[in-house]
Design a protein around this motif. Structure first.
Motif, PDB file in Angstrom:
ATOM      1  N   TYR A   1      -1.073   5.020   8.945  1.00 42.58           N
ATOM      2  CA  TYR A   1      -0.738   4.461   7.627  1.00 42.58           C
ATOM      3  C   TYR A   1       0.759   4.557   7.357  1.00 42.58           C
TER       4      TYR A   1
ATOM      5  N   ASN B   1       1.140   4.659  -4.357  1.00 44.72           N
ATOM      6  CA  ASN B   1       1.286   6.110  -4.160  1.00 44.72           C
ATOM      7  C   ASN B   1       0.669   6.882  -5.311  1.00 44.72           C
TER       8      ASN B   1
ATOM      9  N   SER C   1       5.022   7.619   1.572  1.00 46.30           N
ATOM     10  CA  SER C   1       3.797   7.510   2.375  1.00 46.30           C
ATOM     11  C   SER C   1       3.699   8.697   3.327  1.00 46.30           C
TER      12      SER C   1
ATOM     13  N   THR D   1       0.825  -1.217   0.000  1.00 49.17           N
ATOM     14  CA  THR D   1       0.000   0.000   0.000  1.00 49.17           C
ATOM     15  C   THR D   1       0.856   1.264   0.000  1.00 49.17           C
TER      16      THR D   1
ATOM     17  N   ILE E   1      -3.216   6.554  -5.079  1.00 51.02           N
ATOM     18  CA  ILE E   1      -3.760   7.361  -3.977  1.00 51.02           C
ATOM     19  C   ILE E   1      -3.702   8.843  -4.333  1.00 51.02           C
TER      20      ILE E   1
END
Length: 182
Positions: A135, A35, A103, A29, A38
């Motif tokens: 996260y 990335n 992230s 993720t 998202i």
């Protein structure tokens, strides 16, 4: 023994097949494809909500963060943890952790958007910020568990990612302030 070596020894000792499977999902993720997905979703949603400055904040920070991280890796030239302990086949340098850095860029920029969206005390704001922080922590720690990175690579990634995102927050805020004064 360094903190990196001690941490690696500890994570190797606590590994189990079930935990490794779960942590591998978490690490994915925070990868490059995730990335991009998202960030793209966030940018599209922000543009649809008529928030171009916030869209530029998220998109710009992510799009420029990747080459910055790559340049730092190529300057630092740090090797990854040793093969027998590493659970992933990786060909790039270790410092800083790209997963941790990117992230953190995404989490920090989206946290800034959440702070601009909801007033202090609004549970949505608090929930968003806590979830975004969790996260990036989980993604970074997954890299240590999988021995894709040393702990210090991840810590540096978080610091650089937050710093890069805050630079973009400052830049967008400065631009908005200049436009407001015109």
């Amino acid at each position: 023994m360094t903190v990196d070596e001690a941490t690696l020894d500890w994570v190797v000792d606590i590994r189990s097949p079930e935990l490794t499977t779960a942590i591998t999902v978490i690490t994915h993720t925070g990868g490059g494809v995730a990335n991009a997905v998202i960030a793209t979703i966030a940018v599209v949603l922000l543009l649809r909500a008529s928030r171009p400055a916030d869209a530029l904040l998220v998109g710009g920070a992510v799009a420029t963060g990747w080459p910055v991280m790559t340049a730092i890796k190529n300057l630092a030239v740090r090797t990854r943890p040793p093969e027998p302990d590493r659970l992933m086949d990786l060909a790039t340098w270790s410092f800083p952790s790209g997963h941790a850095m990117m992230s953190a860029v995404i989490a920090t920029t989206l946290a800034a958007v959440a702070m601009r969206t909801w007033h202090r005390g609004d549970r949505r704001r608090t929930t968003a910020i806590v979830c975004l922080g969790a996260y990036t922590v989980l993604v970074g720690l997954s890299r240590v568990y999988l021995a894709a990175h040393w702990l210090t690579d991840v810590l540096a990634g978080w610091i650089l990612g937050v710093g890069w995102a805050l630079l973009w927050v400052w830049l967008i805020t400065w631009i908005q302030g200049r436009r407001a004064r015109r």
